[in-house]
Write a protein that holds these residues in place. Structure first.
Motif, PDB file in Angstrom:
ATOM      1  N   THR A   1     -36.073 -16.942  21.156  1.00 21.77           N
ATOM      2  CA  THR A   1     -37.253 -17.758  21.158  1.00 21.77           C
ATOM      3  C   THR A   1     -36.998 -19.236  20.735  1.00 21.77           C
ATOM      4  OG1 THR A   1     -38.401 -15.646  20.354  1.00 21.77           O
ATOM      5  CG2 THR A   1     -39.476 -17.670  20.018  1.00 21.77           C
TER       6      THR A   1
ATOM      7  N   GLN B   1     -44.472 -14.464  23.078  1.00 23.90           N
ATOM      8  CA  GLN B   1     -43.988 -13.170  22.745  1.00 23.90           C
ATOM      9  C   GLN B   1     -45.106 -12.153  22.684  1.00 23.90           C
ATOM     10  OE1 GLN B   1     -40.863 -12.894  20.186  1.00 23.90           O
ATOM     11  NE2 GLN B   1     -40.395 -10.814  20.151  1.00 23.90           N
TER      12      GLN B   1
ATOM     13  N   ASP C   1     -41.303 -14.972  27.092  1.00 23.89           N
ATOM     14  CA  ASP C   1     -40.656 -14.402  25.906  1.00 23.89           C
ATOM     15  C   ASP C   1     -40.698 -13.014  25.795  1.00 23.89           C
ATOM     16  OD1 ASP C   1     -39.137 -14.183  23.566  1.00 23.89           O
ATOM     17  OD2 ASP C   1     -40.520 -15.654  22.442  1.00 23.89           O
ATOM     18  N   GLU C   2     -39.761 -12.261  26.216  1.00 23.65           N
ATOM     19  CA  GLU C   2     -39.861 -10.724  26.170  1.00 23.65           C
ATOM     20  C   GLU C   2     -41.093 -10.271  26.703  1.00 23.65           C
ATOM     21  OE1 GLU C   2     -38.741  -8.959  22.365  1.00 23.65           O
ATOM     22  OE2 GLU C   2     -37.451 -10.471  22.057  1.00 23.65           O
TER      23      GLU C   2
HETATM   24 MG   LIG Z   1     -37.962 -13.865  19.949  1.00 19.80          MG
END
Ligand SMILES: [Mg+2]
Ligand SMILES: Nc1ncnc2c1ncn2[C@@H]1O[C@H](COP(=O)(O)OP(=O)(O)O)[C@@H](O)[C@H]1O
Lengths: 265, 299
Positions: free
Chosen positions: B75, B119, B196-197
Protein backbone atom coordinates in the motif's frame (compact mmCIF):
# COMPACT_ATOMS: atom_id res chain seq x y z
CA UNK A 1 15.70 14.69 42.97
CA UNK A 2 17.18 17.22 40.51
CA UNK A 3 16.59 14.59 37.85
CA UNK A 4 12.87 14.53 38.68
CA UNK A 5 12.74 18.30 38.56
CA UNK A 6 14.50 18.30 35.22
CA UNK A 7 12.02 15.80 33.86
CA UNK A 8 9.14 17.89 35.20
CA UNK A 9 10.44 21.05 33.60
CA UNK A 10 11.07 19.26 30.36
CA UNK A 11 7.47 18.01 30.47
CA UNK A 12 6.16 21.54 30.85
CA UNK A 13 8.37 22.68 28.02
CA UNK A 14 7.05 19.91 25.81
CA UNK A 15 3.49 20.87 26.54
CA UNK A 16 4.08 24.53 25.84
CA UNK A 17 5.85 23.77 22.58
CA UNK A 18 3.17 21.29 21.57
CA UNK A 19 0.29 23.66 22.27
CA UNK A 20 2.03 26.52 20.53
CA UNK A 21 2.71 24.33 17.56
CA UNK A 22 -0.87 23.15 17.48
CA UNK A 23 -2.19 26.68 17.74
CA UNK A 24 -0.04 27.69 14.80
CA UNK A 25 -1.18 24.65 12.87
CA UNK A 26 -4.81 25.49 13.62
CA UNK A 27 -4.36 29.09 12.51
CA UNK A 28 -2.75 27.96 9.30
CA UNK A 29 -5.63 25.56 8.73
CA UNK A 30 -8.10 28.39 9.33
CA UNK A 31 -6.33 30.54 6.74
CA UNK A 32 -6.39 27.64 4.29
CA UNK A 33 -10.16 27.32 4.73
CA UNK A 34 -10.59 31.01 3.94
CA UNK A 35 -8.28 30.78 0.93
CA UNK A 36 -10.04 27.71 -0.42
CA UNK A 37 -13.58 28.97 0.09
CA UNK A 38 -13.93 29.87 -3.59
CA UNK A 39 -15.48 26.52 -4.47
CA UNK A 40 -18.09 26.75 -1.72
CA UNK A 41 -19.11 30.23 -2.72
CA UNK A 42 -19.21 29.40 -6.42
CA UNK A 43 -21.13 26.17 -5.89
CA UNK A 44 -23.39 27.40 -3.14
CA UNK A 45 -25.49 24.23 -3.25
CA UNK A 46 -22.65 22.54 -1.35
CA UNK A 47 -23.15 25.01 1.52
CA UNK A 48 -26.93 24.76 1.35
CA UNK A 49 -26.75 21.00 1.81
CA UNK A 50 -24.68 21.49 4.96
CA UNK A 51 -26.94 24.32 6.14
CA UNK A 52 -29.67 21.75 6.31
CA UNK A 53 -27.60 19.46 8.55
CA UNK A 54 -26.08 22.08 10.82
CA UNK A 55 -28.85 24.70 10.81
CA UNK A 56 -32.23 23.18 10.11
CA UNK A 57 -31.65 20.07 12.18
CA UNK A 58 -30.55 22.21 15.15
CA UNK A 59 -33.77 24.23 15.09
CA UNK A 60 -35.75 21.93 17.36
CA UNK A 61 -33.24 21.78 20.19
CA UNK A 62 -32.60 25.53 19.94
CA UNK A 63 -36.31 26.41 19.99
CA UNK A 64 -37.22 24.10 22.82
CA UNK A 65 -34.29 25.28 24.93
CA UNK A 66 -35.11 28.89 24.13
CA UNK A 67 -38.68 28.40 25.28
CA UNK A 68 -37.62 26.91 28.60
CA UNK A 69 -34.93 29.51 29.24
CA UNK A 70 -37.44 32.29 28.47
CA UNK A 71 -40.00 30.75 30.80
CA UNK A 72 -37.49 30.49 33.63
CA UNK A 73 -36.44 34.09 33.05
CA UNK A 74 -40.09 35.13 33.23
CA UNK A 75 -40.58 33.36 36.53
CA UNK A 76 -37.36 34.51 38.16
CA UNK A 77 -37.71 38.04 36.80
CA UNK A 78 -41.22 38.38 38.14
CA UNK A 79 -40.19 36.91 41.49
CA UNK A 80 -37.43 39.51 41.92
CA UNK A 81 -39.01 42.53 40.29
CA UNK A 82 -42.31 42.33 42.17
CA UNK A 83 -40.39 42.93 45.42
CA UNK A 84 -39.72 46.42 44.10
CA UNK A 85 -43.14 46.75 42.58
CA UNK A 86 -41.60 46.73 39.13
CA UNK A 87 -43.18 43.56 37.80
CA UNK A 88 -44.19 45.25 34.56
CA UNK A 89 -40.49 45.56 33.73
CA UNK A 90 -40.26 41.78 33.44
CA UNK A 91 -40.54 42.02 29.66
CA UNK A 92 -37.53 44.32 29.55
CA UNK A 93 -35.54 41.99 31.71
CA UNK A 94 -36.37 38.89 29.69
CA UNK A 95 -35.63 40.60 26.38
CA UNK A 96 -32.36 42.20 27.44
CA UNK A 97 -31.03 39.04 29.07
CA UNK A 98 -31.82 37.04 25.99
CA UNK A 99 -30.66 39.45 23.32
CA UNK A 100 -27.45 40.48 25.04
CA UNK A 101 -26.29 37.31 26.75
CA UNK A 102 -28.32 34.15 26.92
CA UNK A 103 -29.39 34.08 23.30
CA UNK A 104 -25.88 34.18 21.85
CA UNK A 105 -24.18 32.18 24.60
CA UNK A 106 -26.65 29.38 25.25
CA UNK A 107 -27.49 29.01 21.56
CA UNK A 108 -23.75 28.76 20.80
CA UNK A 109 -23.22 26.18 23.56
CA UNK A 110 -26.10 24.11 22.22
CA UNK A 111 -24.85 24.57 18.69
CA UNK A 112 -21.40 23.33 19.73
CA UNK A 113 -22.79 20.15 21.22
CA UNK A 114 -25.40 19.48 18.56
CA UNK A 115 -23.80 20.60 15.28
CA UNK A 116 -20.14 21.08 16.20
CA UNK A 117 -19.72 17.56 17.50
CA UNK A 118 -21.51 16.18 14.44
CA UNK A 119 -19.19 18.09 12.11
CA UNK A 120 -16.12 16.80 13.94
CA UNK A 121 -17.36 13.22 13.96
CA UNK A 122 -18.26 13.31 10.30
CA UNK A 123 -14.98 14.77 9.09
CA UNK A 124 -13.02 12.53 11.47
CA UNK A 125 -14.76 9.43 10.18
CA UNK A 126 -14.21 10.50 6.59
CA UNK A 127 -10.53 10.69 7.45
CA UNK A 128 -10.48 7.38 9.31
CA UNK A 129 -12.14 5.56 6.40
CA UNK A 130 -9.71 7.11 3.90
CA UNK A 131 -12.44 9.12 2.18
CA UNK A 132 -10.33 12.26 2.42
CA UNK A 133 -7.28 10.43 1.07
CA UNK A 134 -9.40 9.07 -1.77
CA UNK A 135 -10.60 12.56 -2.56
CA UNK A 136 -7.02 13.82 -2.68
CA UNK A 137 -6.15 11.01 -5.07
CA UNK A 138 -9.05 12.16 -7.25
CA UNK A 139 -7.43 15.57 -7.45
CA UNK A 140 -10.17 17.15 -5.37
CA UNK A 141 -9.06 19.21 -2.38
CA UNK A 142 -10.83 18.00 0.77
CA UNK A 143 -10.45 21.38 2.45
CA UNK A 144 -12.27 23.06 -0.41
CA UNK A 145 -14.83 20.31 -0.96
CA UNK A 146 -15.54 18.98 2.53
CA UNK A 147 -14.27 21.41 5.15
CA UNK A 148 -15.09 24.83 3.71
CA UNK A 149 -18.80 24.15 2.98
CA UNK A 150 -19.30 22.90 6.52
CA UNK A 151 -17.46 25.87 7.93
CA UNK A 152 -19.58 28.40 6.05
CA UNK A 153 -22.79 26.57 6.81
CA UNK A 154 -21.98 26.78 10.52
CA UNK A 155 -21.01 30.43 10.33
CA UNK A 156 -24.21 31.30 8.48
CA UNK A 157 -26.61 29.29 10.61
CA UNK A 158 -25.32 30.42 14.03
CA UNK A 159 -26.79 33.98 14.01
CA UNK A 160 -30.15 32.70 12.79
CA UNK A 161 -30.26 30.02 15.45
CA UNK A 162 -29.39 32.53 18.17
CA UNK A 163 -32.07 34.90 16.86
CA UNK A 164 -34.55 32.05 16.93
CA UNK A 165 -33.50 31.26 20.49
CA UNK A 166 -34.12 34.84 21.60
CA UNK A 167 -37.47 35.14 19.84
CA UNK A 168 -38.80 31.90 21.28
CA UNK A 169 -37.34 32.87 24.66
CA UNK A 170 -39.21 36.18 24.69
CA UNK A 171 -42.35 34.28 23.84
CA UNK A 172 -41.66 31.89 26.74
CA UNK A 173 -41.24 34.85 29.08
CA UNK A 174 -44.52 36.25 27.81
CA UNK A 175 -46.28 32.94 28.39
CA UNK A 176 -45.18 32.79 32.01
CA UNK A 177 -45.36 36.47 32.99
CA UNK A 178 -48.47 37.56 31.12
CA UNK A 179 -50.50 34.45 30.44
CA UNK A 180 -49.80 32.50 33.63
CA UNK A 181 -49.00 35.16 36.24
CA UNK A 182 -51.06 37.96 34.82
CA UNK A 183 -48.62 40.84 34.34
CA UNK A 184 -50.21 43.56 32.21
CA UNK A 185 -49.95 42.73 28.56
CA UNK A 186 -49.51 46.31 27.32
CA UNK A 187 -46.79 47.31 29.74
CA UNK A 188 -44.92 44.04 29.16
CA UNK A 189 -44.49 44.82 25.48
CA UNK A 190 -44.22 48.63 25.61
CA UNK A 191 -41.53 48.63 28.30
CA UNK A 192 -39.65 46.05 26.30
CA UNK A 193 -39.87 48.16 23.17
CA UNK A 194 -38.66 51.26 24.96
CA UNK A 195 -35.76 49.60 26.71
CA UNK A 196 -34.27 47.48 23.96
CA UNK A 197 -32.05 49.55 21.70
CA UNK A 198 -31.44 48.25 18.21
CA UNK A 199 -27.87 49.40 17.81
CA UNK A 200 -26.73 48.90 21.40
CA UNK A 201 -28.45 45.63 22.26
CA UNK A 202 -29.46 43.80 19.13
CA UNK A 203 -26.50 44.62 16.89
CA UNK A 204 -24.07 43.78 19.69
CA UNK A 205 -25.89 40.49 20.23
CA UNK A 206 -25.62 39.70 16.55
CA UNK A 207 -21.91 40.50 16.56
CA UNK A 208 -21.47 38.06 19.43
CA UNK A 209 -23.31 35.28 17.63
CA UNK A 210 -21.23 35.79 14.50
CA UNK A 211 -18.00 35.56 16.49
CA UNK A 212 -19.22 32.44 18.31
CA UNK A 213 -20.31 30.89 15.04
CA UNK A 214 -16.86 31.32 13.52
CA UNK A 215 -15.17 30.06 16.70
CA UNK A 216 -17.33 26.96 17.20
CA UNK A 217 -17.27 25.88 13.57
CA UNK A 218 -13.56 26.52 13.20
CA UNK A 219 -12.85 24.38 16.26
CA UNK A 220 -15.20 21.65 14.99
CA UNK A 221 -13.73 21.36 11.50
CA UNK A 222 -10.18 21.57 12.79
CA UNK A 223 -10.67 18.84 15.38
CA UNK A 224 -12.29 16.62 12.74
CA UNK A 225 -9.58 17.17 10.18
CA UNK A 226 -6.83 16.72 12.77
CA UNK A 227 -8.33 13.63 14.43
CA UNK A 228 -6.13 10.56 14.45
CA UNK A 229 -7.75 8.15 12.00
CA UNK A 230 -9.07 5.58 14.45
CA UNK A 231 -12.28 5.09 16.42
CA UNK A 232 -10.65 6.42 19.62
CA UNK A 233 -9.17 9.31 17.71
CA UNK A 234 -12.55 10.40 16.39
CA UNK A 235 -14.35 10.05 19.72
CA UNK A 236 -11.58 11.99 21.47
CA UNK A 237 -11.78 14.72 18.86
CA UNK A 238 -15.55 14.97 19.26
CA UNK A 239 -15.21 15.45 22.99
CA UNK A 240 -12.48 18.04 22.48
CA UNK A 241 -14.73 19.97 20.12
CA UNK A 242 -17.45 20.32 22.73
CA UNK A 243 -15.06 21.15 25.58
CA UNK A 244 -12.83 23.54 23.66
CA UNK A 245 -15.61 25.40 21.93
CA UNK A 246 -17.61 25.78 25.15
CA UNK A 247 -14.59 27.32 26.88
CA UNK A 248 -13.88 29.51 23.87
CA UNK A 249 -17.50 30.72 23.79
CA UNK A 250 -17.52 31.67 27.47
CA UNK A 251 -14.10 33.30 27.30
CA UNK A 252 -14.95 35.27 24.18
CA UNK A 253 -18.28 36.26 25.70
CA UNK A 254 -16.55 37.89 28.61
CA UNK A 255 -14.10 39.67 26.34
CA UNK A 256 -16.79 40.91 23.97
CA UNK A 257 -19.13 41.94 26.78
CA UNK A 258 -16.43 43.98 28.44
CA UNK A 259 -15.98 45.94 25.22
CA UNK A 260 -19.67 46.27 24.38
CA UNK A 261 -21.51 46.90 27.63
CA UNK A 262 -19.66 49.05 30.12
CA UNK A 263 -22.56 50.28 32.21
CA UNK A 264 -22.80 53.51 30.23
CA UNK A 265 -25.68 54.28 27.85
CA UNK B 1 16.10 -1.13 -15.68
CA UNK B 2 14.56 -4.33 -14.55
CA UNK B 3 14.06 -5.97 -17.88
CA UNK B 4 16.23 -8.83 -16.82
CA UNK B 5 14.53 -11.66 -15.12
CA UNK B 6 16.99 -11.48 -12.28
CA UNK B 7 16.01 -9.62 -9.17
CA UNK B 8 16.84 -5.94 -9.33
CA UNK B 9 17.96 -5.41 -5.78
CA UNK B 10 20.76 -7.07 -3.91
CA UNK B 11 20.11 -10.33 -2.15
CA UNK B 12 17.18 -11.35 -4.29
CA UNK B 13 16.22 -14.52 -6.04
CA UNK B 14 16.29 -14.61 -9.80
CA UNK B 15 13.51 -16.43 -11.51
CA UNK B 16 14.65 -19.42 -13.50
CA UNK B 17 14.95 -18.36 -17.08
CA UNK B 18 13.35 -20.83 -19.37
CA UNK B 19 15.42 -21.55 -22.42
CA UNK B 20 13.23 -20.27 -25.15
CA UNK B 21 13.25 -17.49 -27.68
CA UNK B 22 12.49 -14.02 -26.34
CA UNK B 23 8.76 -14.04 -26.85
CA UNK B 24 6.80 -11.47 -28.79
CA UNK B 25 5.09 -10.04 -25.76
CA UNK B 26 8.36 -9.02 -24.19
CA UNK B 27 9.45 -7.41 -27.45
CA UNK B 28 6.20 -5.52 -27.57
CA UNK B 29 6.73 -4.51 -23.97
CA UNK B 30 10.09 -2.99 -24.81
CA UNK B 31 8.60 -1.11 -27.69
CA UNK B 32 5.54 0.21 -25.91
CA UNK B 33 5.57 3.39 -23.90
CA UNK B 34 6.67 3.41 -20.27
CA UNK B 35 4.06 4.92 -18.00
CA UNK B 36 5.42 4.33 -14.52
CA UNK B 37 9.05 4.17 -13.61
CA UNK B 38 10.17 3.49 -10.06
CA UNK B 39 13.82 4.28 -9.58
CA UNK B 40 15.90 3.13 -6.62
CA UNK B 41 13.08 4.04 -4.28
CA UNK B 42 13.65 4.11 -0.52
CA UNK B 43 11.07 4.84 2.08
CA UNK B 44 10.74 4.55 5.83
CA UNK B 45 8.12 5.48 8.39
CA UNK B 46 10.37 6.88 11.10
CA UNK B 47 13.33 4.65 11.84
CA UNK B 48 12.46 1.32 10.25
CA UNK B 49 13.23 1.26 6.51
CA UNK B 50 10.20 -0.18 4.76
CA UNK B 51 11.21 -0.08 1.09
CA UNK B 52 14.85 -0.36 0.08
CA UNK B 53 15.97 0.29 -3.46
CA UNK B 54 12.82 -0.61 -5.38
CA UNK B 55 13.04 -0.50 -9.19
CA UNK B 56 10.10 -1.13 -11.47
CA UNK B 57 9.06 -0.29 -14.99
CA UNK B 58 5.45 -0.41 -16.09
CA UNK B 59 4.24 -0.01 -19.65
CA UNK B 60 0.97 1.13 -21.09
CA UNK B 61 -1.65 -1.49 -21.73
CA UNK B 62 -0.26 -3.85 -19.10
CA UNK B 63 -1.63 -5.28 -15.90
CA UNK B 64 1.11 -5.51 -13.29
CA UNK B 65 0.68 -7.40 -10.05
CA UNK B 66 2.51 -6.51 -6.86
CA UNK B 67 2.52 -9.35 -4.37
CA UNK B 68 3.98 -9.69 -0.93
CA UNK B 69 3.02 -10.57 2.61
CA UNK B 70 0.85 -8.14 4.51
CA UNK B 71 2.86 -5.32 6.02
CA UNK B 72 5.48 -5.62 3.29
CA UNK B 73 4.75 -2.09 2.10
CA UNK B 74 2.53 -2.66 -0.93
CA UNK B 75 0.00 0.00 0.00
CA UNK B 76 2.86 2.33 0.85
CA UNK B 77 4.32 1.76 -2.61
CA UNK B 78 1.00 2.71 -4.21
CA UNK B 79 0.83 5.83 -2.06
CA UNK B 80 4.32 6.74 -3.22
CA UNK B 81 3.32 6.30 -6.85
CA UNK B 82 0.24 8.46 -6.27
CA UNK B 83 2.32 11.17 -4.65
CA UNK B 84 0.52 10.96 -1.30
CA UNK B 85 3.85 10.51 0.50
CA UNK B 86 7.37 11.55 -0.39
CA UNK B 87 10.17 8.99 -0.73
CA UNK B 88 13.24 9.14 1.49
CA UNK B 89 15.36 8.84 -1.64
CA UNK B 90 14.92 7.79 -5.23
CA UNK B 91 11.93 8.76 -7.30
CA UNK B 92 8.78 7.67 -9.07
CA UNK B 93 8.05 8.93 -12.57
CA UNK B 94 4.52 8.80 -13.91
CA UNK B 95 4.02 9.83 -17.53
CA UNK B 96 7.52 11.28 -17.49
CA UNK B 97 7.04 13.46 -14.40
CA UNK B 98 8.82 12.96 -11.10
CA UNK B 99 5.80 12.73 -8.83
CA UNK B 100 7.20 14.13 -5.60
CA UNK B 101 8.83 17.11 -7.31
CA UNK B 102 5.51 18.41 -8.65
CA UNK B 103 3.79 21.31 -6.95
CA UNK B 104 0.26 20.78 -5.76
CA UNK B 105 -1.48 22.06 -8.88
CA UNK B 106 0.66 19.96 -11.20
CA UNK B 107 0.24 16.94 -8.96
CA UNK B 108 -3.53 17.39 -9.11
CA UNK B 109 -3.31 17.68 -12.91
CA UNK B 110 -1.38 14.42 -13.00
CA UNK B 111 -3.82 12.75 -10.62
CA UNK B 112 -6.68 13.40 -13.00
CA UNK B 113 -5.02 10.78 -15.17
CA UNK B 114 -4.61 8.25 -12.40
CA UNK B 115 -6.91 6.72 -9.91
CA UNK B 116 -6.67 4.46 -6.95
CA UNK B 117 -8.99 1.84 -5.61
CA UNK B 118 -8.53 1.86 -1.85
CA UNK B 119 -8.28 -1.33 0.13
CA UNK B 120 -11.57 -0.75 1.92
CA UNK B 121 -13.29 1.07 -0.90
CA UNK B 122 -13.32 4.50 0.78
CA UNK B 123 -16.71 5.32 -0.70
CA UNK B 124 -18.10 8.70 0.32
CA UNK B 125 -20.58 7.71 3.00
CA UNK B 126 -22.71 10.82 2.60
CA UNK B 127 -23.30 10.24 -1.11
CA UNK B 128 -25.38 7.59 -2.85
CA UNK B 129 -23.79 4.96 -5.09
CA UNK B 130 -24.75 7.04 -8.11
CA UNK B 131 -23.26 10.24 -6.69
CA UNK B 132 -20.10 8.40 -5.68
CA UNK B 133 -19.48 7.28 -9.23
CA UNK B 134 -20.52 10.69 -10.56
CA UNK B 135 -18.25 12.51 -8.11
CA UNK B 136 -15.16 12.95 -10.29
CA UNK B 137 -17.17 13.53 -13.45
CA UNK B 138 -18.99 16.38 -11.76
CA UNK B 139 -15.87 17.79 -10.12
CA UNK B 140 -13.66 17.75 -13.18
CA UNK B 141 -15.96 18.17 -16.17
CA UNK B 142 -18.86 20.40 -17.16
CA UNK B 143 -20.90 17.63 -18.74
CA UNK B 144 -24.67 18.06 -18.67
CA UNK B 145 -26.45 15.99 -16.04
CA UNK B 146 -28.04 13.71 -18.67
CA UNK B 147 -24.60 12.71 -19.92
CA UNK B 148 -23.29 12.26 -16.38
CA UNK B 149 -26.18 9.90 -15.82
CA UNK B 150 -25.40 7.84 -18.90
CA UNK B 151 -21.72 7.60 -17.98
CA UNK B 152 -22.43 6.61 -14.41
CA UNK B 153 -24.92 3.93 -15.41
CA UNK B 154 -22.42 2.55 -17.93
CA UNK B 155 -19.73 2.29 -15.28
CA UNK B 156 -22.14 0.68 -12.84
CA UNK B 157 -23.31 -1.73 -15.51
CA UNK B 158 -19.70 -2.79 -16.02
CA UNK B 159 -19.46 -3.88 -12.38
CA UNK B 160 -22.96 -5.35 -12.39
CA UNK B 161 -24.48 -2.85 -9.98
CA UNK B 162 -26.61 -0.62 -12.19
CA UNK B 163 -29.63 -1.71 -10.17
CA UNK B 164 -28.02 -0.51 -6.95
CA UNK B 165 -27.44 3.06 -8.06
CA UNK B 166 -29.71 4.71 -5.53
CA UNK B 167 -28.48 2.80 -2.48
CA UNK B 168 -26.28 4.45 0.14
CA UNK B 169 -22.84 2.94 0.86
CA UNK B 170 -24.02 1.78 4.29
CA UNK B 171 -26.52 -0.50 2.54
CA UNK B 172 -23.87 -2.34 0.51
CA UNK B 173 -22.02 -5.51 1.38
CA UNK B 174 -18.22 -5.36 1.44
CA UNK B 175 -17.91 -6.91 -2.02
CA UNK B 176 -20.52 -4.58 -3.52
CA UNK B 177 -18.81 -1.56 -1.99
CA UNK B 178 -15.55 -2.69 -3.63
CA UNK B 179 -17.27 -2.96 -6.98
CA UNK B 180 -18.80 0.50 -6.64
CA UNK B 181 -15.36 1.83 -5.74
CA UNK B 182 -14.05 0.15 -8.88
CA UNK B 183 -16.76 1.82 -10.96
CA UNK B 184 -15.84 5.13 -9.34
CA UNK B 185 -12.15 4.70 -10.07
CA UNK B 186 -12.76 4.14 -13.79
CA UNK B 187 -15.23 7.02 -14.06
CA UNK B 188 -12.88 9.28 -15.98
CA UNK B 189 -11.04 6.57 -17.94
CA UNK B 190 -7.64 7.21 -16.32
CA UNK B 191 -4.27 6.22 -17.77
CA UNK B 192 -3.23 4.45 -14.61
CA UNK B 193 -5.32 2.64 -12.03
CA UNK B 194 -3.89 1.30 -8.82
CA UNK B 195 -5.97 -1.40 -7.18
CA UNK B 196 -5.20 -2.09 -3.54
CA UNK B 197 -6.27 -5.67 -2.88
CA UNK B 198 -9.32 -5.56 -5.14
CA UNK B 199 -10.11 -9.25 -4.75
CA UNK B 200 -10.11 -9.53 -0.97
CA UNK B 201 -13.54 -10.38 0.38
CA UNK B 202 -15.11 -11.11 -2.99
CA UNK B 203 -16.99 -14.32 -3.70
CA UNK B 204 -15.49 -16.51 -6.46
CA UNK B 205 -17.92 -15.27 -9.10
CA UNK B 206 -17.40 -11.55 -8.49
CA UNK B 207 -13.71 -12.28 -8.20
CA UNK B 208 -13.56 -13.71 -11.71
CA UNK B 209 -15.80 -10.96 -13.05
CA UNK B 210 -13.72 -8.20 -11.49
CA UNK B 211 -10.48 -9.86 -12.58
CA UNK B 212 -11.67 -10.06 -16.16
CA UNK B 213 -12.99 -6.53 -15.97
CA UNK B 214 -9.58 -5.23 -14.94
CA UNK B 215 -8.04 -7.06 -17.89
CA UNK B 216 -10.64 -5.87 -20.39
CA UNK B 217 -10.52 -2.25 -19.24
CA UNK B 218 -6.77 -2.24 -19.48
CA UNK B 219 -6.84 -3.62 -23.01
CA UNK B 220 -9.75 -1.52 -24.22
CA UNK B 221 -8.52 1.81 -22.90
CA UNK B 222 -4.81 1.14 -23.26
CA UNK B 223 -4.23 2.06 -19.66
CA UNK B 224 -1.93 0.58 -17.05
CA UNK B 225 -3.25 -1.31 -14.07
CA UNK B 226 -1.27 -2.02 -10.94
CA UNK B 227 -2.93 -4.70 -8.87
CA UNK B 228 -1.82 -5.32 -5.32
CA UNK B 229 -3.09 -8.73 -4.39
CA UNK B 230 -2.68 -11.88 -2.36
CA UNK B 231 -4.77 -13.88 -4.76
CA UNK B 232 -1.97 -15.56 -6.63
CA UNK B 233 -3.95 -17.99 -8.77
CA UNK B 234 -6.61 -15.54 -9.89
CA UNK B 235 -4.20 -12.75 -10.62
CA UNK B 236 -1.77 -14.95 -12.54
CA UNK B 237 -4.61 -15.50 -15.03
CA UNK B 238 -5.00 -11.83 -15.85
CA UNK B 239 -1.68 -10.07 -15.30
CA UNK B 240 1.24 -9.49 -17.65
CA UNK B 241 3.97 -9.16 -15.07
CA UNK B 242 4.46 -9.84 -11.39
CA UNK B 243 6.68 -8.21 -8.78
CA UNK B 244 7.19 -9.85 -5.41
CA UNK B 245 8.09 -7.58 -2.52
CA UNK B 246 9.66 -9.01 0.58
CA UNK B 247 11.76 -7.40 3.30
CA UNK B 248 11.59 -4.10 1.51
CA UNK B 249 13.16 -5.28 -1.73
CA UNK B 250 11.88 -6.81 -4.93
CA UNK B 251 12.49 -10.43 -4.17
CA UNK B 252 11.58 -11.66 -7.62
CA UNK B 253 9.77 -10.64 -10.76
CA UNK B 254 8.65 -12.13 -14.02
CA UNK B 255 5.76 -13.05 -16.27
CA UNK B 256 3.02 -15.36 -14.96
CA UNK B 257 4.47 -18.34 -16.83
CA UNK B 258 7.86 -17.77 -15.29
CA UNK B 259 6.29 -17.36 -11.89
CA UNK B 260 4.31 -20.59 -12.11
CA UNK B 261 7.35 -22.57 -13.11
CA UNK B 262 9.77 -20.82 -10.85
CA UNK B 263 11.71 -22.89 -8.40
CA UNK B 264 13.05 -19.87 -6.55
CA UNK B 265 12.22 -20.68 -2.93
CA UNK B 266 10.48 -17.38 -2.26
CA UNK B 267 8.21 -17.51 -5.28
CA UNK B 268 7.47 -21.16 -4.74
CA UNK B 269 6.49 -20.55 -1.16
CA UNK B 270 4.26 -17.64 -2.08
CA UNK B 271 2.55 -19.20 -5.05
CA UNK B 272 1.84 -22.41 -3.19
CA UNK B 273 1.11 -20.81 0.17
CA UNK B 274 3.59 -22.88 2.15
CA UNK B 275 4.31 -22.12 5.75
CA UNK B 276 8.02 -22.85 5.63
CA UNK B 277 10.35 -20.93 3.40
CA UNK B 278 12.29 -17.74 3.20
CA UNK B 279 9.27 -15.65 4.26
CA UNK B 280 8.56 -15.75 7.94
CA UNK B 281 5.10 -15.42 9.36
CA UNK B 282 6.30 -13.59 12.49
CA UNK B 283 6.86 -9.89 12.90
CA UNK B 284 10.50 -9.33 14.00
CA UNK B 285 10.77 -9.96 17.75
CA UNK B 286 13.27 -11.02 20.34
CA UNK B 287 13.78 -14.70 20.92
CA UNK B 288 10.53 -16.37 21.99
CA UNK B 289 12.14 -18.04 24.97
CA UNK B 290 13.59 -14.84 26.36
CA UNK B 291 10.26 -13.02 25.82
CA UNK B 292 8.49 -15.60 27.92
CA UNK B 293 11.23 -15.14 30.55
CA UNK B 294 12.32 -18.72 30.26
CA UNK B 295 15.79 -18.19 31.63
CA UNK B 296 17.94 -21.25 31.35
CA UNK B 297 18.31 -21.23 35.08
CA UNK B 298 14.59 -21.11 35.75
CA UNK B 299 13.48 -23.51 33.10
MG1 LIG C 1 -2.21 -2.82 2.22
N1 LIG D 1 1.06 6.01 8.48
C1 LIG D 1 1.92 5.08 8.96
N2 LIG D 1 2.79 5.40 9.94
C2 LIG D 1 3.67 4.48 10.42
N3 LIG D 1 3.74 3.22 9.97
C3 LIG D 1 2.92 2.82 9.00
C4 LIG D 1 1.95 3.74 8.43
N4 LIG D 1 1.27 3.09 7.48
C5 LIG D 1 1.77 1.84 7.44
N5 LIG D 1 2.76 1.68 8.34
C6 LIG D 1 3.55 0.46 8.55
O1 LIG D 1 4.21 0.17 7.34
C7 LIG D 1 4.17 -1.21 7.08
C8 LIG D 1 3.64 -1.46 5.68
O2 LIG D 1 2.33 -1.04 5.57
P1 LIG D 1 1.50 -1.23 4.23
O3 LIG D 1 2.19 -0.52 3.13
O4 LIG D 1 0.10 -0.82 4.52
O5 LIG D 1 1.59 -2.81 4.01
P2 LIG D 1 0.76 -3.74 3.03
O6 LIG D 1 -0.18 -2.91 2.25
O7 LIG D 1 1.79 -4.42 2.20
O8 LIG D 1 0.04 -4.71 3.89
C9 LIG D 1 3.34 -1.85 8.16
O9 LIG D 1 4.23 -2.49 9.04
C10 LIG D 1 2.65 -0.73 8.84
O10 LIG D 1 2.58 -0.97 10.22
Amino acid sequence: MPRRVAIGIRGIGHRVIDSTWRLGYASRFFLLILLKSGTSLRRFSLVIRELYFTGVLSLIIISVSGLFVGMVLGLQGYETLQRFGAESAVGTMVALSLVRELGPVVAALLFASRAGSAITAEIGLMKATEQLAAMEMMAVDPIARVVAPRFWAGVISMPFLAAMFSVVGVFGGYLVAVVLIGVDDGSFWSQMQNAVDFRYDIVNGIIKTCVFGVAVTAVAVFEGYDASPTAEGVSGATTRTVVTSSLVILGLDFALTSFMFRGMS
Amino acid sequence: MCHTLMGCAGGTFGLKLKSRQPDISSLRRMASETLVEVNDLNFSYGERPLLRGINMTMHRGKVIAIMGGSGSGKTTLLRLIGGAIVPTSGHVKVAGEVVHKLNRDDLFQLRRKMSMLFQFGALFTDLSVFDNVAFQIREHTDLPESMVRDLVLMKLQAVGLRGAHDLMPAQLSGGMARRVALARSIALDPLLIMYDEPFTGLDPISLTVIGNLVRRLTDALGMTSIVVTHDVQESLKIVDYVYFISDGVIAAHGTPDEVRESVAPFVHQFVHGEEDGPVTFHYPAKAYASDLKLETGLA
